[in-house]
Motif scaffolding. Structure first.
Motif, mmCIF file in Angstrom:
data_model
loop_
_atom_site.group_PDB
_atom_site.id
_atom_site.type_symbol
_atom_site.label_atom_id
_atom_site.label_comp_id
_atom_site.label_asym_id
_atom_site.label_seq_id
_atom_site.Cartn_x
_atom_site.Cartn_y
_atom_site.Cartn_z
ATOM 1 N N VAL A 35 19.402 5.244 26.242
ATOM 2 C CA VAL A 35 18.212 5.135 25.396
ATOM 3 C C VAL A 35 18.609 5.221 23.921
ATOM 4 C CG1 VAL A 35 16.111 6.338 24.687
ATOM 5 C CG2 VAL A 35 16.571 5.951 27.117
ATOM 6 N N ALA A 36 19.544 6.105 23.615
ATOM 7 C CA ALA A 36 20.010 6.251 22.234
ATOM 8 C C ALA A 36 20.641 4.958 21.739
ATOM 9 C CB ALA A 36 21.010 7.401 22.135
ATOM 10 N N PHE A 37 21.499 4.349 22.554
ATOM 11 C CA PHE A 37 22.136 3.097 22.162
ATOM 12 C C PHE A 37 21.117 1.961 22.073
ATOM 13 C CE2 PHE A 37 26.327 4.934 23.475
ATOM 14 C CZ PHE A 37 26.998 4.667 22.280
ATOM 15 N N SER A 38 20.137 1.959 22.970
ATOM 16 C CA SER A 38 19.085 0.944 22.926
ATOM 17 C C SER A 38 18.325 1.019 21.606
ATOM 18 C CB SER A 38 18.119 1.137 24.098
ATOM 19 O OG SER A 38 17.020 0.256 24.005
ATOM 20 N N THR A 39 17.990 2.234 21.182
ATOM 21 C CA THR A 39 17.291 2.438 19.910
ATOM 22 C C THR A 39 18.143 1.960 18.747
ATOM 23 O OG1 THR A 39 16.078 4.351 20.776
ATOM 24 C CG2 THR A 39 16.260 4.169 18.381
ATOM 25 N N ALA A 40 19.409 2.373 18.729
ATOM 26 C CA ALA A 40 20.308 2.025 17.624
ATOM 27 C C ALA A 40 20.564 0.521 17.536
ATOM 28 C CB ALA A 40 21.627 2.783 17.771
ATOM 29 N N ILE A 41 20.785 -0.109 18.691
ATOM 30 C CA ILE A 41 21.087 -1.554 18.702
ATOM 31 C C ILE A 41 19.878 -2.379 18.263
ATOM 32 C CG2 ILE A 41 21.631 -3.507 20.210
ATOM 33 C CD1 ILE A 41 23.402 -1.539 21.837
ATOM 34 N N VAL A 62 18.540 0.686 30.968
ATOM 35 C CA VAL A 62 19.393 1.883 31.023
ATOM 36 C C VAL A 62 18.735 3.051 31.754
ATOM 37 C CG1 VAL A 62 20.617 1.224 28.911
ATOM 38 C CG2 VAL A 62 18.629 2.733 28.762
ATOM 39 N N ILE A 63 17.398 3.009 31.913
ATOM 40 C CA ILE A 63 16.705 4.109 32.604
ATOM 41 C C ILE A 63 16.490 3.777 34.086
ATOM 42 C CG2 ILE A 63 14.537 5.403 32.767
ATOM 43 C CD1 ILE A 63 14.305 5.170 29.732
ATOM 44 N N PHE A 64 16.050 2.546 34.364
ATOM 45 C CA PHE A 64 15.686 2.193 35.732
ATOM 46 C C PHE A 64 16.779 1.415 36.469
ATOM 47 C CE2 PHE A 64 11.685 2.534 33.319
ATOM 48 C CZ PHE A 64 11.103 3.581 34.018
ATOM 49 N N ILE A 90 12.936 -3.274 26.370
ATOM 50 C CA ILE A 90 13.763 -3.959 27.372
ATOM 51 C C ILE A 90 15.048 -3.179 27.605
ATOM 52 C CG2 ILE A 90 15.128 -6.036 27.846
ATOM 53 C CD1 ILE A 90 12.975 -7.632 26.338
ATOM 54 N N GLY A 91 15.681 -2.740 26.513
ATOM 55 C CA GLY A 91 16.911 -1.956 26.635
ATOM 56 C C GLY A 91 16.677 -0.660 27.393
#
Length: 451
Positions: free
Chosen positions: A193-199, A178-180, A173-174
């Motif tokens: 994407v990096a922040f989405s992974t980390a969060i 952030v991409i689309f 979802i994150g």
């Protein structure tokens, strides 16, 4: 109630959630890359190289998690709940400080590390951004691995499965936002994407800690977070360091073999990648059975049920071999349609299909290692699998890959012959070790209690 929970564990009840959890990791582990492919090819390359480095670092976190999983299971089997709780807290503490150090290094040395990989200048900036964000917060992944391993040893494999599902959903979802950039949401690309992974990882860790405290029913005393008992630390390191060393050796040997494959050309590299991606869904069953068996045998060894532990190891191996052979045969029958999902290149499809035929021989051998090595570790016999593993990985797998694949010019067929020889040799030696029962006197719980 606690006693019943540890004694009523079954292989199936432990294994099916582990199976789903690992499958999700396989399916969703590359979500960043897959979704970024719709954004930018350069972004995909940047994230791909960064993740290759980060995967090596994550292996290093496994030495504490692996040690914790075995020691906690043995102590629970011995009905030493207090010690199990102490080891759980200690392992979380140790992996936190160790992973924080690596996080700082990854954040501050990101550019230097990526330059060592000879990264093209046009993707360097994006790779640095991803490395600094995900790498700088990689300590969260270390804590997830540790808390998850402890929960599984307590028998709560469904909890770790549910958390993995939740983390993956949050990550996707994150990534989508952030991409689309739906609903006018700003597009952040690689940084997003990096922040989405980390969060998503951080939220997953918080849930795991909550579940761990709840399931342990007050046995975790976080006052021990800064109290390091020498015997517990020694036990964790005795199990964990050899296990991590074996995994690092395997990764290094595979990198060397990939170097050999690169000499065969782009089509060979592509075929190997596609074939191994398909093969993951064959040995996934053996991985899950191996981890479930490790938990059961750890409990049995702790409670002194040596014969039960021995029989459990043999039965799990038989089940794993049968399933591996069956699944490999099914996959081979469907080889061409499966490769057709990835490519329409006839050379790749034909070569890959033959590799999957060889995989019918390979996977039962791999099942020996995935199940018996986990059984030996659960019993406290951690060094023998490492010594034999390193010798076989380099003396058989790497040497044979060069000899058959490059020197005799058999290409990928030669590489697969090397894989088969390595897995079966190690597997037979591990089975002999298990049947020899040298591991009977190696239980860490029993050693400590008798000292």
């Amino acid at each position: 109630m606690k006693e019943n929970k540890t004694k009523n564990l079954t292989l199936f009840a432990l294994t099916w959630p582990i199976f789903i959890e690992i499958m999700l990791h396989m399916l969703m582990g590359n979500a960043d890359t897959l979704m970024l492919s719709q954004y930018s090819d350069k972004a995909v390359a940047a994230v791909g190289v960064s993740n290759q480095i980060l995967s090596v670092v994550i292996v290093m976190f496994g030495f504490v998690a692996q040690g914790a999983a075995i020691l906690v299971a043995q102590n629970l089997g011995a009905e030493q709940q207090k010690k199990a709780g102490e080891i759980s807290v200690l392992s979380i503490s140790l992996n936190l400080w160790f992973s924080l150090l690596l996080s700082i290094l990854l954040f501050s040395c990101a550019r230097w590390i990526l330059q060592l990989m000879d990264l093209p200048a046009n993707i360097m900036d994006e790779a640095i951004i991803y490395m600094q964000i995900v790498g700088g917060l990689i300590f969260v992944q270390a804590l997830i691995m540790t808390a998850g391993a402890i929960l599984r040893s307590y028998g709560h494999t469904k909890d770790t499965m549910a958390v993995t599902i939740g983390m993956n959903i949050l990550n996707v979802i994150g990534n989508y936002f952030v991409i689309f950039g739906p609903f006018g949401f700003p597009v952040f690309g690689v940084a997003g994407v990096a922040f989405s992974t980390a969060i998503s990882r951080f939220i997953g860790f918080l849930v795991l800690i909550f579940l761990l405290i709840k399931r342990s029913q007050g046995e975790l005393d976080f006052k021990n977070f800064f109290r390091y008992q020498k015997s517990h630390v020694k036990g964790l390191l005795q199990i964990g360091i050899p296990s991590a060393g074996e995994q690092l050796s395997y990764n290094a040997s595979q990198m060397v073999i990939t170097y050999f494959v690169a000499q065969l050309g782009t089509i060979a590299i592509t075929t190997k990648v596609y074939a191994q991606n398909i093969m993951m869904f064959i040995f996934l069953f053996a991985v899950a059975i191996g981890q479930g068996t490790q938990i059961l045998i750890g409990h049995m060894i702790g409670s002194g049920k040596i014969n039960d532990a021995y029989e459990r190891g043999i039965k799990s191996l038989q089940i794993s071999i049968f399933i591996s052979l069956f699944m490999a045969s099914i996959v081979y029958v469907c080889a061409k349609p499966l490769f057709g999902i990835f490519t329409d290149d006839s050379t790749i499809i034909e070569t890959g299909s033959f590799l999957l035929l060889l995989t019918v021989i390979l996977e039962p051998g791999r099942a020996f290692n995935l199940v018996v090595i986990n059984s030996l570790r659960a019993a406290g016999d951690v060094r023998f699998p490492v010594y034999i593993g390193i010798a076989s990985m380099w003396g058989i797998s790497v040497v044979f890959a060069w000899f058959f694949g490059i020197y005799l010019n058999l290409g990928l067929t030669g590489i697969w012959i090397a894989f088969i020889a390595d897995e079966w040799l190690r597997g037979i030696l591990m089975l002999r070790r298990w049947k020899g029962r040298q591991w009977v006197s190696m239980s860490f719980v029993r050693n400590k209690s008798s000292s």
